[in-house]
Design a protein around this motif. Structure first.
Motif, PDB file in Angstrom:
ATOM      1  N   ALA A  33       0.972  -1.185   0.156  1.00  0.00           N
ATOM      2  CA  ALA A  33       0.019  -0.028   0.255  1.00  0.00           C
ATOM      3  C   ALA A  33       0.798   1.402  -0.023  1.00  0.00           C
ATOM      4  O   ALA A  33       1.995   1.078   0.550  1.00  0.00           O
ATOM      5  CB  ALA A  33      -1.100  -0.129   1.305  1.00  0.00           C
ATOM      6  N   GLY A  34       0.219   2.546  -0.435  1.00  0.00           N
ATOM      7  CA  GLY A  34       1.100   3.549  -0.440  1.00  0.00           C
ATOM      8  C   GLY A  34       1.060   4.381   0.819  1.00  0.00           C
ATOM      9  O   GLY A  34       0.241   3.669   1.873  1.00  0.00           O
ATOM     10  N   HIS A  35       1.878   5.263   0.972  1.00  0.00           N
ATOM     11  CA  HIS A  35       2.009   6.187   2.033  1.00  0.00           C
ATOM     12  C   HIS A  35       2.359   7.769   1.914  1.00  0.00           C
ATOM     13  O   HIS A  35       2.531   7.853   0.632  1.00  0.00           O
ATOM     14  CB  HIS A  35       3.081   5.502   3.113  1.00  0.00           C
ATOM     15  CG  HIS A  35       4.302   5.656   2.404  1.00  0.00           C
ATOM     16  ND1 HIS A  35       4.779   4.954   1.482  1.00  0.00           N
ATOM     17  CD2 HIS A  35       5.343   6.641   2.928  1.00  0.00           C
ATOM     18  CE1 HIS A  35       6.205   5.275   1.374  1.00  0.00           C
ATOM     19  NE2 HIS A  35       6.390   6.320   2.133  1.00  0.00           N
ATOM     20  N   ALA A  61      14.987   6.839  -6.144  1.00  0.00           N
ATOM     21  CA  ALA A  61      13.820   5.902  -6.437  1.00  0.00           C
ATOM     22  C   ALA A  61      13.771   4.616  -5.439  1.00  0.00           C
ATOM     23  O   ALA A  61      14.801   3.951  -5.645  1.00  0.00           O
ATOM     24  CB  ALA A  61      13.731   5.402  -7.939  1.00  0.00           C
ATOM     25  N   THR A  62      12.596   4.343  -5.040  1.00  0.00           N
ATOM     26  CA  THR A  62      12.381   3.083  -4.288  1.00  0.00           C
ATOM     27  C   THR A  62      11.193   2.566  -4.241  1.00  0.00           C
ATOM     28  O   THR A  62      10.163   3.280  -4.812  1.00  0.00           O
ATOM     29  CB  THR A  62      12.813   3.121  -2.586  1.00  0.00           C
ATOM     30  OG1 THR A  62      12.102   4.231  -2.157  1.00  0.00           O
ATOM     31  CG2 THR A  62      14.311   3.550  -2.335  1.00  0.00           C
ATOM     32  N   GLU A  63      10.892   1.448  -3.822  1.00  0.00           N
ATOM     33  CA  GLU A  63       9.495   0.659  -3.934  1.00  0.00           C
ATOM     34  C   GLU A  63       8.667   0.898  -2.633  1.00  0.00           C
ATOM     35  O   GLU A  63       7.518   1.302  -2.872  1.00  0.00           O
ATOM     36  CB  GLU A  63       9.607  -0.780  -4.099  1.00  0.00           C
ATOM     37  CG  GLU A  63       8.403  -1.339  -4.635  1.00  0.00           C
ATOM     38  CD  GLU A  63       8.407  -2.742  -4.872  1.00  0.00           C
ATOM     39  OE1 GLU A  63       7.495  -3.547  -4.992  1.00  0.00           O
ATOM     40  OE2 GLU A  63       9.670  -3.174  -5.287  1.00  0.00           O
ATOM     41  N   LYS A  64       9.335   0.857  -1.454  1.00  0.00           N
ATOM     42  CA  LYS A  64       8.536   1.086  -0.710  1.00  0.00           C
ATOM     43  C   LYS A  64       8.733   1.896   0.618  1.00  0.00           C
ATOM     44  O   LYS A  64       7.781   2.393   1.370  1.00  0.00           O
ATOM     45  CB  LYS A  64       8.386  -0.657   0.202  1.00  0.00           C
ATOM     46  CG  LYS A  64       9.766  -0.966   0.911  1.00  0.00           C
ATOM     47  CD  LYS A  64       9.793  -2.444   1.376  1.00  0.00           C
ATOM     48  CE  LYS A  64      11.084  -2.775   1.907  1.00  0.00           C
ATOM     49  NZ  LYS A  64      10.889  -4.185   2.523  1.00  0.00           N
ATOM     50  N   ASP A  65       9.954   2.195   0.776  1.00  0.00           N
ATOM     51  CA  ASP A  65      10.284   3.046   1.817  1.00  0.00           C
ATOM     52  C   ASP A  65      10.634   4.633   1.061  1.00  0.00           C
ATOM     53  O   ASP A  65      10.620   4.653   0.019  1.00  0.00           O
ATOM     54  CB  ASP A  65      11.351   2.982   2.541  1.00  0.00           C
ATOM     55  CG  ASP A  65      12.786   2.343   1.945  1.00  0.00           C
ATOM     56  OD1 ASP A  65      12.923   2.651   0.752  1.00  0.00           O
ATOM     57  OD2 ASP A  65      13.628   1.633   2.538  1.00  0.00           O
ATOM     58  N   ASP A  66      11.146   5.467   2.010  1.00  0.00           N
ATOM     59  CA  ASP A  66      11.685   6.741   1.589  1.00  0.00           C
ATOM     60  C   ASP A  66      13.245   6.816   1.818  1.00  0.00           C
ATOM     61  O   ASP A  66      13.724   6.596   2.833  1.00  0.00           O
ATOM     62  CB  ASP A  66      11.229   8.009   2.273  1.00  0.00           C
ATOM     63  CG  ASP A  66       9.568   8.089   1.778  1.00  0.00           C
ATOM     64  OD1 ASP A  66       9.182   7.671   0.919  1.00  0.00           O
ATOM     65  OD2 ASP A  66       8.838   8.751   2.564  1.00  0.00           O
ATOM     66  N   THR A  67      13.908   6.986   0.666  1.00  0.00           N
ATOM     67  CA  THR A  67      15.351   7.152   0.567  1.00  0.00           C
ATOM     68  C   THR A  67      16.104   8.391  -0.036  1.00  0.00           C
ATOM     69  O   THR A  67      15.393   8.478  -1.125  1.00  0.00           O
ATOM     70  CB  THR A  67      15.821   5.652   0.082  1.00  0.00           C
ATOM     71  OG1 THR A  67      15.244   4.384   0.540  1.00  0.00           O
ATOM     72  CG2 THR A  67      17.438   5.720  -0.044  1.00  0.00           C
ATOM     73  N   PHE A  78      25.862  11.003   2.346  1.00  0.00           N
ATOM     74  CA  PHE A  78      25.324   9.961   3.040  1.00  0.00           C
ATOM     75  C   PHE A  78      24.118   9.391   2.190  1.00  0.00           C
ATOM     76  O   PHE A  78      23.510  10.078   1.675  1.00  0.00           O
ATOM     77  CB  PHE A  78      25.099  10.603   4.581  1.00  0.00           C
ATOM     78  CG  PHE A  78      26.206  10.914   5.220  1.00  0.00           C
ATOM     79  CD1 PHE A  78      27.171   9.864   5.846  1.00  0.00           C
ATOM     80  CD2 PHE A  78      26.655  12.205   5.149  1.00  0.00           C
ATOM     81  CE1 PHE A  78      28.308  10.214   6.704  1.00  0.00           C
ATOM     82  CE2 PHE A  78      28.056  12.656   6.077  1.00  0.00           C
ATOM     83  CZ  PHE A  78      28.710  11.599   6.678  1.00  0.00           C
ATOM     84  N   VAL A  79      23.328   8.319   3.041  1.00  0.00           N
ATOM     85  CA  VAL A  79      22.192   7.997   2.523  1.00  0.00           C
ATOM     86  C   VAL A  79      21.319   7.776   3.809  1.00  0.00           C
ATOM     87  O   VAL A  79      21.786   7.324   4.839  1.00  0.00           O
ATOM     88  CB  VAL A  79      22.123   6.658   1.834  1.00  0.00           C
ATOM     89  CG1 VAL A  79      20.744   6.151   1.591  1.00  0.00           C
ATOM     90  CG2 VAL A  79      22.758   6.927   0.559  1.00  0.00           C
ATOM     91  N   VAL A  80      20.032   8.454   3.738  1.00  0.00           N
ATOM     92  CA  VAL A  80      19.044   8.128   4.915  1.00  0.00           C
ATOM     93  C   VAL A  80      17.949   7.484   4.429  1.00  0.00           C
ATOM     94  O   VAL A  80      17.530   7.677   3.240  1.00  0.00           O
ATOM     95  CB  VAL A  80      18.801   9.502   5.456  1.00  0.00           C
ATOM     96  CG1 VAL A  80      17.983  10.419   4.463  1.00  0.00           C
ATOM     97  CG2 VAL A  80      17.809   9.346   6.748  1.00  0.00           C
ATOM     98  N   LYS A  81      17.470   6.380   5.231  1.00  0.00           N
ATOM     99  CA  LYS A  81      16.171   5.511   4.892  1.00  0.00           C
ATOM    100  C   LYS A  81      15.050   5.561   5.893  1.00  0.00           C
ATOM    101  O   LYS A  81      15.694   5.532   7.207  1.00  0.00           O
ATOM    102  CB  LYS A  81      16.735   4.068   4.601  1.00  0.00           C
ATOM    103  CG  LYS A  81      17.526   3.909   3.421  1.00  0.00           C
ATOM    104  CD  LYS A  81      17.671   2.285   3.316  1.00  0.00           C
ATOM    105  CE  LYS A  81      16.690   1.499   2.843  1.00  0.00           C
ATOM    106  NZ  LYS A  81      16.515   1.568   1.507  1.00  0.00           N
ATOM    107  N   VAL A  82      14.082   6.086   5.399  1.00  0.00           N
ATOM    108  CA  VAL A  82      13.046   6.134   6.515  1.00  0.00           C
ATOM    109  C   VAL A  82      12.056   4.963   6.214  1.00  0.00           C
ATOM    110  O   VAL A  82      11.235   4.840   5.087  1.00  0.00           O
ATOM    111  CB  VAL A  82      12.485   7.610   6.440  1.00  0.00           C
ATOM    112  CG1 VAL A  82      11.453   7.495   7.666  1.00  0.00           C
ATOM    113  CG2 VAL A  82      13.278   8.587   6.625  1.00  0.00           C
TER     114      VAL A  82
END
Length: 370
Positions: A33-35, A61-67, A78-82
């Motif tokens: 599901a989206g968010h 670009a990602t499929e499920k999280d925010d990167t 750096f890279v941050v993933k939420v």
């Protein structure tokens, strides 16, 4: 041995098709599901508050999280993933700890390092501006070009296989309460995706997928219960492999442990080989679909072993992964129409690949890598 769908899902007498999909993370209320996505401005404020970094965020670009990639005022990256709001915190912790474990292992696999926040935590619980409860993590940035954006020579593909073998050794000793989770991308569980066949809108595509699905269940299910298993990356795709043609090692980084799971070693290898198949098999039919993939396999076998049974079943697992990719991505694209381009980026190539498999006997496929 880790549970299979036949043990954990199909054995439930009153489990409905939708409940099966929910347990594999494909239900309407799951990660499919989206968010409400975070903005770049919001993320910049987040890393300033939690990691004391003054940085400009750029969405990846990602499929499920925010990167996001972060570019600091001092020139560092750096890279941050939420995490997705619906993602299990225990599974996020598993992926985070596994990444750090591989980074710290003596096997030399190039993966990002986790950077603790000001309070010492690697995972920071947040409530974003939309009111969603999520987990944020900061990692070092790994330089390189995604392999799906460039070509590769036979020797370079062998390097890819060598890294996959080393990654297998690096993950072998890791344990976590969430490592036995059910993952839709683990093709051992392909039978549980049967309900998605009826949801494929195109009749011609549905016919091809049904034929390949049946072939998979006839061949792979007989062998899968006896295959060697361990914790594995399970998503060694070209988009998760960073490379540099000028670097002797070629592979500069492995990212995204989001599909890591306890599964069969042959499944992990089949995923890597799938991602080396020709993308234009429909337009340019080939006699040997595994030409480039065989280079990866040769490199892999320098550092890790495979039994004759595993080598015989891997081509069938590759076909199963093509089927799973089509079913999962078509399903997710329908649930999240705003992210269709990204979700379906690898789906179209599968029709030509499936035609190659279905044009051959089961024995021919079994001998493809022997």
């Amino acid at each position: 041995m880790a549970p299979t769908v036949s043990d954990d899902i199909d054995g439930a007498a009153n489990t409905t098709a939708d409940e099966m999909l929910d347990r594999l993370g494909l239900g309407a209320g799951s990660l499919a599901a989206g968010h409400v996505v975070m903005s770049e401005t919001e993320v910049s404020a987040l890393v300033r508050e939690c990691w004391s970094l003054d940085a400009t965020a750029t969405r990846l670009a990602t499929e499920k999280d925010d990167t996001f990639r972060l570019d600091t005022t001092t020139g560092e990256r750096f890279v941050v993933k939420v995490s997705h709001p619906n993602e299990d915190p225990g599974e996020v912790a598993f992926e985070t700890e596994l990444t750090q474990h591989v980074h710290d292992s003596p096997h030399g696999v190039p993966v990002p390092a986790l950077l603790p926040a000001a309070d010492g935590r690697a995972l920071v619980p947040i409530r974003d501006e939309a009111g969603q409860h999520r987990l944020a993590r900061l990692m070092t940035f790994t330089a390189g070009t995604p392999l799906d954006s460039t070509g590769s020579s036979p020797r370079e593909r062998q390097r890819v296989g060598e890294v996959l073998a080393k990654l297998r050794h690096a993950t072998a000793g890791f344990r976590h309460p969430a490592d036995g989770r059910l993952c839709a991308w683990d093709v051992r569980h392909l039978p549980a995706l049967r309900p998605l066949l009826s949801r494929v809108a195109d009749p011609a595509q549905r016919k091809v997928l049904t034929a390949a699905f049946t072939r998979f269940t006839q061949v792979a299910e007989r062998v899968l219960p006896d295959l060697r298993t361990q914790l594995l990356h399970n998503d060694f795709s070209k988009s998760n492999i960073l490379v540099d043609h000028d670097d002797p090692a070629f592979v500069t980084g492995i990212i995204d442990f989001g599909d890591a799971v306890h599964t069969a070693i042959a499944v992990d290898v089949s995923t890597a080989l799938l991602n080396q198949l020709p993308r234009d098999a429909a337009q340019r039919p080939v006699d040997d679909l595994f030409t480039d993939a065989r280079d990866v396999l040769h490199g892999y076998l320098r550092f890790a072993d495979l039994t004759e049974t595993e080598l015989a079943v891997i081509p069938h697992l590759v076909m199963g992964r093509v089927v799973a990719r089509a079913l999962i991505t078509l399903h997710r694209a329908a649930l999240i129409p705003g992210n269709t381009t990204y979700i379906l980026r690898n789906t179209a190539q599968g029709w030509g690949q499936l035609a190659w498999f279905l044009d051959r006997t089961q024995d021919e496929i079994s001998s493809a890598l022997l």
